[in-house]
Design a protein around this motif. Structure first.
Motif, PDB file in Angstrom:
ATOM      1  N   GLU A 137     -26.896  33.384  72.330  1.00 45.67           N
ATOM      2  CA  GLU A 137     -26.086  32.189  72.129  1.00 45.67           C
ATOM      3  C   GLU A 137     -26.973  30.953  72.176  1.00 45.67           C
ATOM      4  O   GLU A 137     -28.088  30.987  72.713  1.00 45.67           O
ATOM      5  CB  GLU A 137     -24.986  32.117  73.197  1.00 45.67           C
ATOM      6  CG  GLU A 137     -23.887  33.127  72.905  1.00 45.67           C
ATOM      7  CD  GLU A 137     -22.801  33.113  73.951  1.00 45.67           C
ATOM      8  OE1 GLU A 137     -22.816  32.196  74.799  1.00 45.67           O
ATOM      9  OE2 GLU A 137     -21.972  34.020  73.929  1.00 45.67           O
ATOM     10  N   THR A 138     -26.467  29.872  71.620  1.00 47.03           N
ATOM     11  CA  THR A 138     -27.314  28.695  71.389  1.00 47.03           C
ATOM     12  C   THR A 138     -27.988  28.205  72.659  1.00 47.03           C
ATOM     13  O   THR A 138     -29.191  27.932  72.684  1.00 47.03           O
ATOM     14  CB  THR A 138     -26.450  27.575  70.792  1.00 47.03           C
ATOM     15  OG1 THR A 138     -25.725  28.112  69.695  1.00 47.03           O
ATOM     16  CG2 THR A 138     -27.310  26.434  70.322  1.00 47.03           C
ATOM     17  N   ARG A 139     -27.218  28.153  73.754  1.00 42.10           N
ATOM     18  CA  ARG A 139     -27.769  27.610  74.997  1.00 42.10           C
ATOM     19  C   ARG A 139     -28.898  28.497  75.521  1.00 42.10           C
ATOM     20  O   ARG A 139     -29.976  28.008  75.875  1.00 42.10           O
ATOM     21  CB  ARG A 139     -26.650  27.502  76.033  1.00 42.10           C
ATOM     22  CG  ARG A 139     -27.088  26.836  77.301  1.00 42.10           C
ATOM     23  CD  ARG A 139     -25.922  26.664  78.263  1.00 42.10           C
ATOM     24  NE  ARG A 139     -26.409  26.118  79.512  1.00 42.10           N
ATOM     25  CZ  ARG A 139     -26.963  26.861  80.449  1.00 42.10           C
ATOM     26  NH1 ARG A 139     -27.089  28.161  80.266  1.00 42.10           N
ATOM     27  NH2 ARG A 139     -27.409  26.316  81.562  1.00 42.10           N
ATOM     28  N   GLU A 140     -28.655  29.821  75.516  1.00 44.10           N
ATOM     29  CA  GLU A 140     -29.666  30.748  76.033  1.00 44.10           C
ATOM     30  C   GLU A 140     -30.915  30.729  75.157  1.00 44.10           C
ATOM     31  O   GLU A 140     -32.045  30.796  75.649  1.00 44.10           O
ATOM     32  CB  GLU A 140     -29.093  32.162  76.094  1.00 44.10           C
ATOM     33  CG  GLU A 140     -27.931  32.298  77.031  1.00 44.10           C
ATOM     34  CD  GLU A 140     -28.300  31.814  78.425  1.00 44.10           C
ATOM     35  OE1 GLU A 140     -29.335  32.264  78.940  1.00 44.10           O
ATOM     36  OE2 GLU A 140     -27.557  30.960  78.960  1.00 44.10           O
ATOM     37  N   VAL A 143     -32.918  27.677  75.959  1.00 45.10           N
ATOM     38  CA  VAL A 143     -33.639  27.831  77.233  1.00 45.10           C
ATOM     39  C   VAL A 143     -34.892  28.667  77.018  1.00 45.10           C
ATOM     40  O   VAL A 143     -35.992  28.315  77.469  1.00 45.10           O
ATOM     41  CB  VAL A 143     -32.711  28.461  78.293  1.00 45.10           C
ATOM     42  CG1 VAL A 143     -33.513  28.867  79.511  1.00 45.10           C
ATOM     43  CG2 VAL A 143     -31.614  27.495  78.680  1.00 45.10           C
TER      44      VAL A 143
END
Lengths: 204, 109
Positions: A137-140, A143
Motif C-alpha cells: 500500500e502507498t504508505r508502506e 516508508v
C-alpha cells in the motif's frame, strides 16, 4: 476471481504486445502499447500493488506514450520514410531466436525448486504479524522507499537529472550541423527581401 | 480458479520474448524503443509476481515491499531511457532524415 482477471489481462497484454511489434504504422503500435500498459496495470492491482498500478497508468500510459506520440507527430513520417527492408529469412531468424529464448527461460522456471514450492498467488496474507497485510500500500511503500532504500532512490533522482540534461543537449539544434535548418534559412533568404537596416538610438 | 507462480512467470517471459522479437525484426527506431518498453514491463510484471508469491513468507513489511521498490526504480529508468532515446532519434532524424536503423551506420558523420 483474481486469478481469472489476471489471466484475461495477461492474454490481452500478450496479444497487444504482438500487435505492437508487427504493425507497419508506428501510430498503431503506440495505441496498442497503451492497451498493453493498461492490462499490466490491472495485473498489478490483482497482485496487491495498487500504488504501482496507478503509477503505471500515469507514467507509462500517460507520460511515456505522450512522448512517443509527440515524437511521431513531430516526425510525421510518410509511408516511404517508414518503409523497412527486413528480409523474410531475418524475420524467421528473429522468431526462432525469441522462441529459443522463451524455451530457455521457461525451462529455467519449470526446473526451479523455489518456484515449485512457492505459495499460490491468490493465497491469503497472514494478518497481524510484521505488517504484511498492508505491504504494497502507498504508505508502506513510501516508508520502504524513504528509509531502507533511500540510497538507490537518491541515485535514481540523479539519473533523471542526467537524462533531462542529456535530452535538452541532444535536441538542441546547433546551427550549421542541421541540414534542414540550413535549407530553410536558404529558402527564406531567397524569398524574403533583405531586412531594412535598423539603427538603434544611441548607437553610432 | 488458482493462480500459480509458474503460470504468471511464463506469461511475463512470453511478453519479454515478444519484445525481443520486436527488437530483432524491426528497423524503425520508434518501434525498437516501444519493444524495449515491452521488455521492461515484462520484467516489472515478473518482479511484482515474485513479490506477491513470497509475500506470505516475508519476514517484515520492508522485505515484502522490496520488489515494488525495484519496480519504482525500473519505471524511473524507463522514463529516462525513453526521453534520451527519443531525443537521440530526433537528432538523428534531423541529420539524416531517416528512422531506419539499417541506414544509420556511421559513428561519425
Amino acid at each position: 476471481m483474481d486469478a481469472f482477471v489476471f489471466y484475461i489481462a495477461g492474454v490481452v497484454a500478450l496479444i497487444a504486445s504482438g500487435i505492437v511489434v508487427t504493425r507497419k504504422n508506428p501510430v498503431y503500435s503506440a495505441i496498442f502499447l497503451v492497451l498493453f500498459f493498461t492490462m499490466v496495470s490491472i495485473q498489478f492491482l490483482v497482485l496487491r500493488a495498487p500504488f504501482l498500478a496507478v503509477i503505471q497508468l500515469l507514467v507509462y500510459a500517460g507520460a511515456i506514450m505522450v512522448l512517443f506520440l509527440f515524437v511521431l507527430m513531430l516526425l510525421n513520417l510518410t509511408p516511404e520514410e517508414r518503409r523497412e527492408q527486413v528480409s523474410r529469412s531475418r524475420k524467421i531468424a528473429a522468431l526462432l531466436g525469441s522462441v529459443a529464448l522463451f524455451v530457455l527461460l521457461a525451462g529455467a522456471i519449470a526446473k526451479s525448486p523455489t518456484v515449485r514450492e512457492a505459495a499460490s498467488l491468490t493465497a491469503p496474507v497472514p494478518t497481524g504479524e510484521a505488517g504484511l497485510a498492508v505491504a504494497g500500500e502507498t504508505r508502506e511503500l513510501a516508508v520502504s522507499l524513504f528509509t531502507v532504500h533511500v540510497l538507490p532512490f537518491e541515485f535514481t533522482s540523479f539519473l533523471i537529472l542526467i537524462a533531462i540534461v542529456g535530452a535538452i543537449y541532444l535536441t538542441k539544434s546547433r546551427g550549421s550541423t542541421t541540414t534542414a535548418r540550413r535549407d530553410r534559412g536558404a529558402a527564406q533568404a531567397d524569398t524574403l527581401p533583405s531586412p531594412p537596416e535598423v539603427v538603434l538610438e544611441g548607437e553610432k | 480458479m488458482e493462480l500459480h507462480l509458474d503460470t504468471a512467470l511464463y506469461m511475463a517471459t512470453a511478453i519479454f520474448c515478444v519484445g525481443v522479437y520486436g527488437v530483432l525484426s524491426r528497423q524503425n527506431i520508434i518501434v525498437l524503443l516501444m519493444s524495449l518498453e515491452l521488455m521492461l514491463n515484462a520484467v516489472n510484471v515478473a518482479l511484482i509476481v515474485l513479490g506477491r508469491a513470497f509475500l506470505p513468507t516475508a519476514s517484515s513489511a520492508a522485505v515484502a515491499n522490496t520488489p515494488q521498490v525495484f519496480v519504482v526504480i525500473v519505471l524511473a529508468v524507463a522514463a529516462a531511457e525513453a526521453a534520451v532515446g527519443l531525443s537521440i532519434l530526433l537528432a538523428v532524424y534531423r541529420r539524416w532524415r531517416t528512422t531506419n536503423v539499417a541506414e544509420i551506420n556511421l559513428l561519425k558523420g
